[in-house]
Every structure is written in structure tokens, then in C-alpha cells.
Design an enzyme around this catalytic site. Structure first.
Site, mmCIF file in Angstrom:
data_model
loop_
_atom_site.group_PDB
_atom_site.id
_atom_site.type_symbol
_atom_site.label_atom_id
_atom_site.label_comp_id
_atom_site.label_asym_id
_atom_site.label_seq_id
_atom_site.Cartn_x
_atom_site.Cartn_y
_atom_site.Cartn_z
ATOM 1 C CE LYS A 1 -4.335 -1.993 1.595
ATOM 2 N NZ LYS A 1 -5.452 -1.848 2.527
ATOM 3 N NE ARG B 1 -7.217 -8.337 1.127
ATOM 4 C CZ ARG B 1 -6.741 -7.663 0.351
ATOM 5 N NH1 ARG B 1 -5.572 -6.723 0.388
ATOM 6 N NH2 ARG B 1 -7.019 -7.467 -0.982
#
Ligand code: 7PM
Length: 271
Positions: free
Chosen positions: A215, A249
Site C-alpha cells: 500500500k 492479508r
């Protein structure tokens, strides 16, 4: 041969994105056979849950129609549901939840925490475990000017409310897990504060899932593009593990699993 990966260590959720931009076939054709080999590779690497997502929720992304999302995810779920690992469906759409459950999905992962029309009822109807994630705003604009009084307290309050709505809809609390939603309407400071205080999310007594892999928060920290964020991603996964996250995740299953395995071997129930 088996590793020292212990049962008290976080589970690894592997990302299987089937958005056209993430599978470089171009166009909107997604090959379930290709997806199946990706899933098999993740299983080799020690994945615990395979997360299938057909909607790009990247900041600025446009929304996907119901039929397009169904066409992407259902053939893939059917192709991988019998590989021996639970498949979660990353969706906010009521119909996709129902169809994914029929196709063999074992978990619902909703970045909108069942706030879309019919989602609460459909999720309840499937009887599947559900991850409720926090997001401020909508993907297209959420990174514009995210604002909180106290990000952890605000996110916790939202998740508590959604848990209550789930229970009112007849969903057993034992089916729920929660996710603070890194990068979903959060500045770098918000994301770092949430990670530093991740243990506070254990107060709701539900499994805590986190997703930081690749991210932009990692890009902001390291000043590196998405393809060079592996080490940063492993680092935050390890911090999340130390702070008692239950499910992590990630895109890079093998590397993350090794890092967490080392943590478990060293600390072995001491933390
Ligand atoms: C394209 C851009 C595809 C961005 C997917 C993404 C989370 C999630 C996502 C998370 C949970 C990504 C995102 N992130 N579900 N789905 N938690 N529970 O960066 O943080 O993977 S989608």
C-alpha cells in the site's frame, strides 16, 4: 519437513486479485486457469486463506457493475474452492456474496462492512464468517482529506456499531472479524497511529485482520514504487504480528510467512 509456524501465530490471507489491471492479460478477460495456478502457488507458500477480489478499491478507482464483478469472481471461486484452503470473497455487493457462497466461498470480506443495500441480509443468509472493515468516504475520494478526532477511537466506534447491526440481523458474533482498514481514508499519520496502537482493536474480542501489503503508506515511508515495497510490507506485517493481529492479508505469502515464523520461534508464547 515442516516449519516452526505455530498455531498461535497469525493466519496468512493471500491476495488473489482478478481485476483486469492486476492480471496483465489486458481487457476484462480473466482466466480461471491462471488464477488457479496462482492459488496453487500460494498454497505451496503456506497460505491459510485465499482472498478473491474483483473490484478495484484503489483510491480513485471507478466502480464495477454487478455483472462484471460476478463474471470475474464466480468462475475463479469455482476453480479454486476445492484446493483445500478456505476462499474469501472481497466484495460489498449483496448478489456477489450470495453467488460466491454458492460457488464455494468460505468467508466474506467486505471493505464497506455490509453497509450496501441488502448486504447485511445476504451475508447473514450465507451463514459464512465475515470481516468488517472500516473505510472513511468512498474509494474515489477517500484520500482527499481524511479527518478524525482520534483515529483508533473513531474506527473502533464504527466497527462496534457495525457489529451490533450484524447481531441485530441475526449474525452470530462468533462469525465476525474486524479490520481497521489501512489506507482506506487515512493519512500516513493515521495509518501509523493505528499500527502503533493495533492492540486496542483486541478490546472488541474479535479476530483482527490487517492489510498493508504494497500500500501507498509503505511508499510514503520508503519513497519506493509499488514493486519495491516487499521489505517494507514484511516489516509492517511483523509489527502487526507482534501487536497480536490474527489475520494478515498479503500479496507475498512465502516471505511474510517466513518472517512471522521467525518471530514465533524466538518469542514462543513469551509476548
Ligand atoms: C486494487 C487496489 C485492488 C487496491 C485492491 C486494492 C484490504 C481489503 C483491500 C484491507 C481487507 C489492496 C486493495 N485492502 N480487505 N481489500 N483489508 N479486509 O491494497 O486492508 O489490496 S483491496
Amino acid at each position: 519437513m515442516h516449519s516452526l509456524y505455530q498455531s498461535d501465530l497469525p493466519q496468512i490471507m493471500g491476495v488473489l486479485n482478478i481485476t483486469p489491471d492486476s492480471f496483465s492479460d489486458g481487457g476484462s478477460f480473466i482466466d480461471p486457469i491462471k488464477a488457479r495456478s496462482r492459488a496453487e502457488a500460494m498454497i505451496e507458500e503456506g497460505v491459510d486463506i485465499i482472498d478473491v477480489g474483483g473490484e478495484s478499491t484503489r483510491p480513485g478507482a471507478k466502480e464495477v457493475s454487478i455483472n462484471e464483478e460476478l463474471d470475474r469472481v464466480i468462475p475463479v471461486i469455482e476453480a479454486i474452492a476445492n484446493l483445500g484452503k478456505p476462499v474469501s470473497i472481497d466484495t460489498s455487493k449483496s448478489v456477489v456474496m450470495l453467488e460466491a457462497a454458492k460457488a464455494g466461498a468460505a468467508m466474506i470480506n467486505d471493505v464497506r462492512a455490509l453497509q450496501e443495500d441488502g448486504a447485511l441480509e445476504s451475508a447473514a443468509q450465507t451463514g459464512l464468517p465475515i470481516c468488517l472493515m472500516h473505510m472513511q468516504g468512498k474509494p474515489r475520494t477517500m484520500q482527499t482529506n481524511p479527518t478524525y478526532d482520534d483515529v483508533v477511537a473513531d474506527v473502533l466506534r464504527f466497527l462496534e456499531l457495525r457489529i451490533r447491526r450484524c447481531e441485530a440481523a441475526g449474525i452470530d458474533r462468533s462469525l465476525l472479524s474486524i479490520d481497521p482498514g489501512f489506507g482506506f481514508g487515512k493519512s500516513l499519520e493515521h495509518n501509523l497511529h493505528m499500527l502503533k496502537n493495533l492492540e486496542r482493536f483486541q478490546n472488541l474480542n474479535l479476530p483482527v485482520l490487517v492489510g498493508m501489503s504494497r500500500k501507498s503508506m509503505l511508499g510514503q515511508i520508503t519513497d519506493k514504487p509499488v514493486e519495491k515495497r516487499l521489505a517494507a510490507g514484511i516489516s509492517v506485517a511483523l509489527i502487526a504480528a507482534i501487536k497480536k493481529a490474527n489475520i494478515i492479508r498479503v500479496h507475498d505469502v512465502a516471505e511474510t510467512r517466513d518472517a512471522i515464523c521467525v518471530f514465533g520461534a524466538v518469542y514462543n508464547e513469551e509476548i
